[in-house]
Every structure is written in structure tokens, then in C-alpha cells.
Write a protein that holds these residues in place. Structure first.
Motif, PDB file in Angstrom:
ATOM      1  N   TYR A  79      -1.456 -50.031  -9.134  1.00 18.47           N
ATOM      2  CA  TYR A  79      -1.891 -49.138  -7.588  1.00 18.47           C
ATOM      3  C   TYR A  79      -0.489 -50.253  -6.286  1.00 18.47           C
ATOM      4  O   TYR A  79      -1.032 -49.830  -4.983  1.00 18.47           O
ATOM      5  CB  TYR A  79      -3.127 -49.928  -7.023  1.00 18.47           C
ATOM      6  N   SER A  89       0.916 -48.526  -3.349  1.00 14.41           N
ATOM      7  CA  SER A  89       1.422 -46.889  -4.129  1.00 14.41           C
ATOM      8  C   SER A  89      -0.107 -46.021  -3.574  1.00 14.41           C
ATOM      9  O   SER A  89       0.131 -45.170  -3.973  1.00 14.41           O
ATOM     10  CB  SER A  89       1.860 -47.361  -5.267  1.00 14.41           C
ATOM     11  N   ALA A  90      -0.999 -46.939  -3.000  1.00 20.63           N
ATOM     12  CA  ALA A  90      -2.405 -46.166  -2.977  1.00 20.63           C
ATOM     13  C   ALA A  90      -3.025 -46.037  -1.795  1.00 20.63           C
ATOM     14  O   ALA A  90      -3.256 -45.354  -1.577  1.00 20.63           O
ATOM     15  CB  ALA A  90      -3.167 -46.697  -4.411  1.00 20.63           C
ATOM     16  N   TYR A 126      -6.673 -43.205   1.647  1.00 21.58           N
ATOM     17  CA  TYR A 126      -5.464 -43.270  -0.143  1.00 21.58           C
ATOM     18  C   TYR A 126      -5.000 -42.538   0.742  1.00 21.58           C
ATOM     19  O   TYR A 126      -4.640 -41.426   1.846  1.00 21.58           O
ATOM     20  CB  TYR A 126      -7.128 -41.985  -0.616  1.00 21.58           C
ATOM     21  N   GLN A 127      -4.016 -42.638  -0.038  1.00 27.07           N
ATOM     22  CA  GLN A 127      -2.269 -41.705  -0.139  1.00 27.07           C
ATOM     23  C   GLN A 127      -2.560 -40.569  -0.976  1.00 27.07           C
ATOM     24  O   GLN A 127      -3.078 -40.214  -1.490  1.00 27.07           O
ATOM     25  CB  GLN A 127      -1.602 -42.637  -0.655  1.00 27.07           C
ATOM     26  N   ASN A 128      -1.872 -39.901  -0.301  1.00 21.67           N
ATOM     27  CA  ASN A 128      -2.257 -38.205  -1.198  1.00 21.67           C
ATOM     28  C   ASN A 128      -1.398 -37.963  -2.131  1.00 21.67           C
ATOM     29  O   ASN A 128       0.396 -37.227  -2.483  1.00 21.67           O
ATOM     30  CB  ASN A 128      -1.492 -36.954  -0.310  1.00 21.67           C
ATOM     31  N   ASN A 129      -1.620 -39.588  -3.338  1.00 22.63           N
ATOM     32  CA  ASN A 129      -0.521 -39.041  -4.527  1.00 22.63           C
ATOM     33  C   ASN A 129      -1.621 -39.432  -5.838  1.00 22.63           C
ATOM     34  O   ASN A 129      -2.848 -39.402  -5.767  1.00 22.63           O
ATOM     35  CB  ASN A 129       0.902 -39.755  -4.512  1.00 22.63           C
ATOM     36  N   THR A 130      -0.726 -39.853  -6.245  1.00 26.63           N
ATOM     37  CA  THR A 130      -1.949 -39.696  -7.848  1.00 26.63           C
ATOM     38  C   THR A 130      -2.932 -41.259  -7.915  1.00 26.63           C
ATOM     39  O   THR A 130      -3.567 -41.234  -8.287  1.00 26.63           O
ATOM     40  CB  THR A 130      -0.737 -39.897  -8.956  1.00 26.63           C
ATOM     41  N   GLN A 131      -1.817 -41.981  -6.926  1.00 34.33           N
ATOM     42  CA  GLN A 131      -2.583 -43.921  -7.493  1.00 34.33           C
ATOM     43  C   GLN A 131      -3.334 -43.041  -6.362  1.00 34.33           C
ATOM     44  O   GLN A 131      -4.485 -43.858  -6.510  1.00 34.33           O
ATOM     45  CB  GLN A 131      -1.465 -44.884  -6.840  1.00 34.33           C
ATOM     46  N   ARG A 181      -5.109 -40.810  -5.445  1.00 32.88           N
ATOM     47  CA  ARG A 181      -6.578 -39.921  -5.188  1.00 32.88           C
ATOM     48  C   ARG A 181      -7.480 -40.781  -6.732  1.00 32.88           C
ATOM     49  O   ARG A 181      -8.442 -41.094  -6.909  1.00 32.88           O
ATOM     50  CB  ARG A 181      -5.926 -38.367  -6.357  1.00 32.88           C
ATOM     51  N   ARG A 182      -6.996 -41.411  -7.827  1.00 34.17           N
ATOM     52  CA  ARG A 182      -6.719 -41.790  -8.764  1.00 34.17           C
ATOM     53  C   ARG A 182      -7.781 -43.727  -7.959  1.00 34.17           C
ATOM     54  O   ARG A 182      -9.311 -43.639  -9.095  1.00 34.17           O
ATOM     55  CB  ARG A 182      -5.820 -42.846  -9.620  1.00 34.17           C
TER      56      ARG A 182
END
Length: 527
Positions: free
Chosen positions: A237, A243-244, A251-256, A258-259
């Protein structure tokens, strides 16, 4: 798997809003201690901690430090003749030592010298902020050479084994199978009463999982491991979850992002299986600890102390560990503990070869190790002084650092080539204590006469120089426990074998009785 009650749901966002510090930036003995802990917990709200803070730092020198070449006799000291006669290719020239003069508690003479690598330790010693406790080791009972030879008094099992002696030093109960460490037992007893607002465990290790911090299950003070750079974070992350997560904790609106959000939601579920639920609780607690440790580091950064500058010349693993300890002490309000125990380590002291001497100078392994240790201890001491100046609620007297090691090393070398020779496993060695509460500028206890095959050397069959300890681990560590405010009535619970030795707290305690027991006044309890 069932979703937990929404009122109990804990997300990073809600945690940030609830935590001031995180918002800043980021068997018989065991049972008795358990009962006492419950009693202490019931009184916790009556304890006014205020500015009453103490931190004990245990520095374990793994491998068995050759402490006879850390602290050596010099000049007119009666042991110097034996030193010159038997130290062989490992001898440090008298002129190469940093001279120190101990006070009148040491005997038979006060002329000592520190290893050439330890110029800063000399300065700290001369300032009265560092002391030595001579000839400490693992013992089950006081013992003389005659008793050792006759086998009439028991000794710790596997005396010269690294793993056994490391464990025995950390447990202080060498004649029983390992269950808990002496520092873990202290945490068991003190945590509830002194740390009612605790956010991170009272027991913090920077040297990996340790025996010394193991206490009884459910104590609330299970050891917590951090790295030289802080809490151990989830991987994948980015640094500090950059990155998250957004700066506001969303939470950022990206893969990290959301994960991580999905992961933390899963952590808010309960499980029918107790082991699954227990695992969830451990992970959730670790995530909370990350926040508090991050907050502590932010508090340290805002303290006005330049930790980077102070530790600039302590570029080593032990320097990095002590830097993190210093920062966590500066951030103690976020950690929430009025009593704290830290465990740090330096390895490499198993110097069977390439140990070095005066001629080899910086080419010797011991010199290199002590050079790193010297720089790290100086930086930590400087950091505590700086924090004392910058923080009105902190005093330099609030911390004590104490060394441990497996054992000393044989006085005689294992070869005749100064470029390759070292020394082997021995017994009693010399420990250091440093801090504002230390009665420094002294060498406490009975310093060995260095006579190979003499009355203190158990290895009469081959004359290697293995000194029988004249101070037990119990006597040494119990003084540290009393400084942490373990009561005199509770000391026997932490150190059950202490009653077998001369009482280090007795007003009539003789530092030079026939067994050579140590004078343990190396701590000023009024500081």
C-alpha cells in the motif's frame, strides 16, 4: 461469519477521529502475578500518573561480549600484572586505554581503562552518567571455586552454551524450564496500575521476539515488535499507506485503496471459529498500534529535538534501534504508558577469531563492534539530554539503559597470531548501566584479579580464565526492577531466587564479602 454490531465497527477513519495522537500525523509465579494484576487493575483509576514516567532499555549484546577488553585494569591496578601476563595476543596496551578512575566502591584499586573504541563512553562515565557492574553472570546459588570443583552446589545448566545462557539471563531463573522473562513479569505486575491509558504495549522490542519480554497470557502487556523505522505496516500500500489513503484518512479511488478498504471491513467481522476471531483481533490491534506509533513519531518530530542530527554519527543497526527508542520516548503521550520497557540488541560478539588488540587497532572485530556501541550509546544519551531541555514534562532521570550478554569470554586467547586469534566461551562479565538515575563514575562489585588458575577461575584444568560470577543476574536485574517501582514485597515474585543471595537492598550489604557480592547501589532511587 457475521457482521459485527455497527456501533463497534472500527475503521481507520473513525479511529483517526477518535485518537488525538493519530490525528497528529499518523506457573505459581505466573498465577500469583495474575491475581496481583487483577487487584492492581481495580485500583488503576486511583493512580495519578502525572509526569511520573520511567523507561528501562535492556541492551542485549548477543554472542558473549569480551568485557575484559571493554573494561581493563591499567596503571597501578593490582590486576594489571595478571592482565599483561595472561591476556596474550589480545592484550590492550596500557597507554591505548581511555583512563577512568572509579570511586571508592571499587576495589582493590580505582585505575581502569576503556577500550580504545570507547572514547565517548569515557566522557559519559566521567560525567557520572555511566557505571559498570563487574563480574555479573547466571547463578542458581552463590558458589566458590571449591564448591564448584566438588560439585556440592548446583550451577546453571549448559553454562557455556549461547542459547541456554541467553535464555537464563532473560529469565533470571536458570534452574527451571523457561516460562517467562523477568521484564515480562515486571510488565505483568505494573502495566494495569501505571498504564491505564495504554495504547501500545508496555513491552516493546526492536530486536525481534525476545524471551525477556514474555509475560503471562492475557496480561495486556504482550511484547510488541517495531522496526528501526517504526511500526510494521501492511505491505502493498506504499509508504505509510500513501498509495491507498488520502491525507485525511479516506480511501483513495484506486486498486490499493479499494483493497485496503475491503481488508479493513473484513477485520470488522466476527467469526464462529475462535481461532479465526483471535487472528482478526490480533490484526486489528496491530493496525491500531500502527496509528499510535505513527502518532508518537509525529509527536517526537514536533518536540524540537533533532534526532536525525544527534544520531548522524551513529550509523549502525544498534544506533538505528536506539534512535527509534528515543523517538518513542519523546512520543510517550501517544503511546500512553507511564512505565515502558524496551529491548534492543547488538549481535556479533562471538569473537572466536579476529578479535583484535592494540596493534591491530581498527582491524579487530571487537573494536568495530564497540565503536558502533560507543556511538549509539552516546547518541542516545545526548538525545535524552536534549529531550530534557525541550520537554518540560520529561527528565533525563526518567531513563536507564542496562546491558546484558550471554557471558564473558576466556581471558586467555585461543591462538598466538594477533591477526586471527580470538577467545572462547566463559562466564562472569562486566555490564554497563547508563542514565540520569545511575550513580555513575564507578565500577561496582568485585572486579576479578585476572589470575588464571586462581580462586576465581573455574577452568583450573586448562587455565583459560573463566571467572565465577560474584553478582547474580537476580541481584543485578532486581535493582532495575525496584527502580521501575516494583515494591520490595513483590520483588520476590519477579526474582524468586533472589533470597539465595546477599540482599542487594540491605543497608549492611557488604560489597566485598567473602563471596565478593556486588554493591548494587548503582541506581539512585531518589533521582
Amino acid at each position: 461469519m457475521k457482521e459485527i454490531d455497527k456501533k463497534m465497527t472500527h475503521t481507520r477513519r473513525s479511529f483517526l477521529s477518535q485518537s488525538t495522537c493519530s490525528a497528529m500525523g499518523l506457573a505459581g509465579i505466573v498465577n500469583t502475578l495474575a491475581h496481583l494484576r487483577l487487584m492492581e487493575a481495580s485500583l488503576a483509576n486511583e493512580v495519578n500518573i502525572g509526569n511520573d514516567y520511567k523507561a528501562l532499555i535492556v541492551l542485549f549484546l548477543f554472542g558473549g561480549q569480551n568485557s575484559d577488553n571493554l573494561l581493563a585494569p591499567r596503571g597501578s591496578h593490582p590486576s594489571r600484572a595478571n592482565y599483561d601476563a595472561s591476556r596474550g595476543v589480545l592484550a590492550l596496551a596500557d597507554a591505548s586505554l581511555h583512563p577512568i578512575d572509579a570511586g571508592n566502591l571499587s576495589a582493590p584499586d580505582n585505575s581502569f581503562g576503556l577500550n580504545p573504541a570507547c572514547a565517548d563512553l569515557k566522557t559519559i562515565f566521567d560525567a557520572g552518567e555511566l557505571a559498570f557492574v563487574a563480574n555479573v553472570g547466571s547463578l542458581t546459588n552463590p558458589i566458590t571455586k571449591a564448591e564448584y570443583n566438588a560439585g556440592t552446589v548446583p550451577v546453571p545448566p549448559q553454562l557455556f552454551s549461547h542459547s541456554d545462557q541467553q535464555t537464563q539471563w532473560q529469565s533470571s531463573i536458570p534452574d527451571k524450564p523457561f516460562q517467562t522473562g523477568w521484564a515480562g513479569r515486571i510488565a505483568d505486575l505494573l502495566n494495569a496500575s501505571y498504564n491505564p491509558q495504554s495504547q501500545v504495549s508496555m513491552s516493546v522490542t526492536l530486536g525481534g521476539q525476545s524471551n525477556i519480554l514474555i509475560g503471562s497470557p492475557g496480561s495486556g502487556a504482550a511484547q510488541y515488535a517495531v522496526t528501526n523505522s517504526g511500526a510494521i505496516a501492511l505491505s502493498g500500500y506504499g509508504t505509510n499507506y500513501s498509495s491507498a489513503l488520502n491525507p485525511d484518512g479516506t480511501y483513495q479511488n484506486n486498486t490499493q485503496g479499494r483493497r485496503l478498504e475491503a481488508f479493513e471491513k473484513i477485520m470488522n467481522f466476527t467469526h464462529d471459529h475462535l481461532m479465526e476471531d483471535g487472528y482478526n483481533n490480533i490484526v486489528s490491534r496491530a493496525r491500531q498500534n500502527e496509528e499510535f506509533v505513527g502518532g508518537a513519531l509525529a509527536e517526537a518530530a514536533a518536540s524540537g529535538v533533532d534526532f536525525d542530527g544527534i544520531f548522524a554519527n551513529a550509523d549502525s543497526d544498534i544506533g538505528d534501534q536506539l534512535k527509534m527508542v528515543a523517538q518513542l520516548i519523546a512520543g510517550r503521550n501517544c503511546v500512553g504508558n507511564a512505565r515502558q520497557i524496551f529491548f534492543v540488541t547488538q549481535g556479533g560478539y562471538d569473537t572466536h577469531q579476529d578479535q583484535g588488540n592494540t596493534t591491530l587497532g581498527e582491524n579487530g572485530d571487537l573494536y568495530d563492534l564497540l565503536s558502533d556501541l560507543n556511538g549509539a550509546m552516546k547518541a542516545f544519551n545526548d538525545a535524552m539530554h536534549a529531550l530534557d531541555t525541550a520537554d518540560a514534562d520529561f527528565s533525563y532521570n526518567d531513563t536507564v539503559l542496562a546491558t546484558h550478554s550471554d557471558f564473558n569470554r576466556t581471558f586467555t586467547p585461543n591462538g598466538e597470531d594477533p591477526a586471527t586469534s580470538g577467545s572462547d566461551h566463559a562466564w562472569g562479565g562486566h555490564m554497563m548501566v547508563m542514565g540520569g538515575a545511575v550513580n555513575g563514575g564507578n565500577v561496582y562489585g568485585y572486579y576479578p584479579d585476572h589470575e588464571v588458575n586462581g580462586p576465581q577461575d573455574v577452568s583450573e584444568s586448562n587455565g583459560r580464565g573463566r571467572w565465577i560470577p560474584t553478582t547474580s543476574v537476580d541481584q543485578y536485574a532486581s535493582v532495575l526492577g525496584r527502580w521501575m517501582d516494583v515494591s520490595s514485597n513483590d520483588i520476590p515474585l519477579i526474582f524468586p531466587n533472589l533470597s539465595r543471595f546477599a540482599d542487594p537492598f540491605s543497608p549492611s550489604y557488604d560489597p566485598l564479602d567473602q563471596l565478593g557480592n556486588a554493591n548494587t547501589d548503582f541506581i539512585d532511587f531518589g533521582a
